[in-house]
Design an enzyme around this catalytic site. Structure first.
Site, mmCIF file in Angstrom:
data_model
loop_
_atom_site.group_PDB
_atom_site.id
_atom_site.type_symbol
_atom_site.label_atom_id
_atom_site.label_comp_id
_atom_site.label_asym_id
_atom_site.label_seq_id
_atom_site.Cartn_x
_atom_site.Cartn_y
_atom_site.Cartn_z
ATOM 1 N N SER A 21 59.928 27.958 26.142
ATOM 2 C CA SER A 21 59.182 29.073 25.534
ATOM 3 C C SER A 21 59.323 29.130 24.013
ATOM 4 O O SER A 21 60.410 28.931 23.470
ATOM 5 C CB SER A 21 59.684 30.399 26.124
ATOM 6 O OG SER A 21 59.115 31.473 25.399
ATOM 7 N N LYS A 50 55.786 37.978 37.004
ATOM 8 C CA LYS A 50 54.953 39.040 36.427
ATOM 9 C C LYS A 50 54.520 40.097 37.450
ATOM 10 O O LYS A 50 54.419 41.270 37.117
ATOM 11 C CB LYS A 50 53.705 38.428 35.785
ATOM 12 C CG LYS A 50 53.986 37.621 34.515
ATOM 13 C CD LYS A 50 52.681 37.048 33.988
ATOM 14 C CE LYS A 50 52.835 36.466 32.610
ATOM 15 N NZ LYS A 50 51.554 36.061 32.031
ATOM 16 N N ASP A 89 48.233 39.948 27.748
ATOM 17 C CA ASP A 89 47.432 38.712 27.729
ATOM 18 C C ASP A 89 45.965 39.006 27.387
ATOM 19 O O ASP A 89 45.347 38.312 26.580
ATOM 20 C CB ASP A 89 47.505 37.995 29.082
ATOM 21 C CG ASP A 89 48.878 37.404 29.347
ATOM 22 O OD1 ASP A 89 49.558 37.008 28.381
ATOM 23 O OD2 ASP A 89 49.288 37.350 30.523
HETATM 24 P P1 NAD Z 1 47.164 30.544 37.541
HETATM 25 O O1 NAD Z 1 47.949 29.542 38.305
HETATM 26 O O2 NAD Z 1 47.406 31.992 37.757
HETATM 27 O O3 NAD Z 1 45.594 30.266 37.801
HETATM 28 C C1 NAD Z 1 45.088 28.961 37.838
HETATM 29 C C2 NAD Z 1 43.563 28.984 37.847
HETATM 30 O O4 NAD Z 1 43.095 27.635 37.684
HETATM 31 C C3 NAD Z 1 42.936 29.493 39.143
HETATM 32 O O5 NAD Z 1 41.760 30.199 38.855
HETATM 33 C C4 NAD Z 1 42.625 28.195 39.885
HETATM 34 O O6 NAD Z 1 41.570 28.355 40.850
HETATM 35 C C5 NAD Z 1 42.185 27.328 38.741
HETATM 36 N N1 NAD Z 1 42.282 25.879 39.006
HETATM 37 C C6 NAD Z 1 43.400 25.160 39.286
HETATM 38 N N2 NAD Z 1 43.105 23.861 39.428
HETATM 39 C C7 NAD Z 1 41.751 23.753 39.240
HETATM 40 C C8 NAD Z 1 40.842 22.669 39.286
HETATM 41 N N3 NAD Z 1 41.261 21.413 39.505
HETATM 42 N N4 NAD Z 1 39.529 22.917 39.071
HETATM 43 C C9 NAD Z 1 39.107 24.193 38.829
HETATM 44 N N5 NAD Z 1 39.924 25.257 38.764
HETATM 45 C C10 NAD Z 1 41.236 25.030 38.982
HETATM 46 O O7 NAD Z 1 47.353 30.143 36.013
HETATM 47 P P2 NAD Z 1 47.317 31.115 34.735
HETATM 48 O O8 NAD Z 1 48.669 31.673 34.524
HETATM 49 O O9 NAD Z 1 46.164 32.029 34.859
HETATM 50 O O10 NAD Z 1 47.069 30.039 33.567
HETATM 51 C C11 NAD Z 1 45.816 29.425 33.374
HETATM 52 C C12 NAD Z 1 45.833 28.740 32.008
HETATM 53 O O11 NAD Z 1 45.921 29.753 31.007
HETATM 54 C C13 NAD Z 1 47.061 27.834 31.796
HETATM 55 O O12 NAD Z 1 46.642 26.732 31.007
HETATM 56 C C14 NAD Z 1 48.010 28.697 31.004
HETATM 57 O O13 NAD Z 1 48.884 27.938 30.178
HETATM 58 C C15 NAD Z 1 47.032 29.483 30.165
HETATM 59 N N6 NAD Z 1 47.548 30.773 29.693
HETATM 60 C C16 NAD Z 1 47.415 31.020 28.374
HETATM 61 C C17 NAD Z 1 47.825 32.218 27.845
HETATM 62 C C18 NAD Z 1 47.652 32.434 26.373
HETATM 63 O O14 NAD Z 1 48.193 33.394 25.842
HETATM 64 N N7 NAD Z 1 46.884 31.577 25.709
HETATM 65 C C19 NAD Z 1 48.392 33.202 28.667
HETATM 66 C C20 NAD Z 1 48.516 32.935 30.046
HETATM 67 C C21 NAD Z 1 48.093 31.699 30.539
#
Ligand code: NAD
Length: 294
Positions: free
Chosen positions: A22, A73, A109
């Site tokens: 982190s 979370k 977020d």
């Molecule tokens: P999560 O595991 O809760 O959700 C994953 C999502 O991806 C789901 O909607 C799933 O259906 C989809 N998915 C997975 N594999 C897939 C594929 N092959 N094709 C299509 N869809 C697919 O994950 P999350 O915590 O929501 O994180 C998602 C992204 O957002 C990650 O890259 C994470 O690092 C990023 N994120 C960024 C921030 C930020 O502040 N920028 C905050 C939280 C998460």
């Protein structure tokens, strides 16, 4: 740093697992030091089933506040004393504020997502968003966009366990903000995706596609993009996903995930300290550190 720690230093924590990667401890400790605040921030690797003990420890040690990351979370939201309006709808938190023993959970977020767009000159109010994804990041930004006045949100997700999240989010937004039109479609319906993007203002990837090891991949055919579409991504590693690169090559306004990460952290900082985080100074420091590492 050790010169700053004293018997009165207030503690902030990060709870989740893993936490070793982190960037939060560096960002918050830099900011505390910049602003002369007698606080320190440490990360603790805590598993989901250890969260009840960890939450009690926040109270016992009078920890001033905490971030919460995956996979804790949702369970954290069920353990605190109160929830912000967005956290109530989403049912997950990434921030806990300890107000003399009363713990309130927030989720920043979505706030970070909206702020990132704003910093790139884009407002969500009155806009139609097409959002790919129905996981944690997607849900947070969908709910926050609705709370901040988006006109319509079309959610696309692949046929997996997350699909039902999208249906639930639609129902929750319908309850809290009935004026926002929310529709859910299967990602496999590419004709629908194409037609929904045609009259959308903002396209968002909130899936893990584009993130390492799926870097170099995009869920949206480049031919669906156009110059006046705003394109945002939640993915921050790599800094520019294929979707962002495709959009940039067409001259679209873009909002990559690194900005969302910064601004969700800055929103938490304000909840923790009541002050604006010195984001410009931190970004300059980060850039300097990156140069040193090269
Ligand atoms: P999560 O595991 O809760 O959700 C994953 C999502 O991806 C789901 O909607 C799933 O259906 C989809 N998915 C997975 N594999 C897939 C594929 N092959 N094709 C299509 N869809 C697919 O994950 P999350 O915590 O929501 O994180 C998602 C992204 O957002 C990650 O890259 C994470 O690092 C990023 N994120 C960024 C921030 C930020 O502040 N920028 C905050 C939280 C998460």
């Amino acid at each position: 740093m050790e010169k700053r720690i004293s018997g009165t230093t207030g503690l902030f924590t990060l709870l989740g697992s893993p936490v070793g990667h982190s960037g939060s401890p560096a960002m918050y400790n830099f900011s505390f030091q910049q602003q002369g605040l007698d606080y320190a921030y440490l990360a603790f690797d805590v598993k989901k089933d250890q969260m009840p003990e960890a939450i009690n420890a926040l109270k016992l040690f009078k920890v001033r506040g905490s971030n919460v990351t995956m996979p804790c979370k949702t369970v954290a939201a069920s353990l605190v004393d109160d929830l912000s309006p967005a956290a109530k709808i989403i049912g997950a938190i990434n921030v806990i504020v300890n107000d003399n023993g009363k713990l309130t959970g927030h989720i920043t977020d979505g706030i970070g997502f909206v702020r990132n767009l704003k910093e790139n000159g884009v407002e969500v109010a009155g806009k139609k968003l097409v959002v790919l994804g129905a996981g944690g990041a997607a849900t947070a930004l969908q709910v926050q966009s609705a709370l901040d006045g988006a006109e319509a949100i079309s959610i696309f997700n692949q046929d997996d366990d997350f699909y039902q999240n999208a249906e639930q989010t639609k129902n929750k937004i319908n309850e809290a903000k009935p004026e926002v039109e929310v529709n859910v479609y299967p990602l496999a319906d590419q004709e629908k995706l194409k037609s929904e993007i045609v009259d959308a203002d903002i396209l968002v990837n909130a899936t893990i596609v584009g993130m390492k090891p799926l870097d170099g991949q995009s869920l949206v055919d480049k031919s669906f993009l156009r110059k006046d579409l705003v394109v945002a991504d939640t993915v921050y590693n790599p800094l520019k996903t294929k979707l962002i690169e495709d959009a940039e090559s067409l001259g679209c306004t873009t909002a990559p995930g690194k900005g969302m990460l910064l601004w969700q952290g800055a929103a938490a900082y304000t909840l923790f300290t009541g002050k604006e985080m010195p984001t410009a100074e931190y970004q300059a420091y980060e850039a300097e550190q990156a140069k040193v590492k090269q």
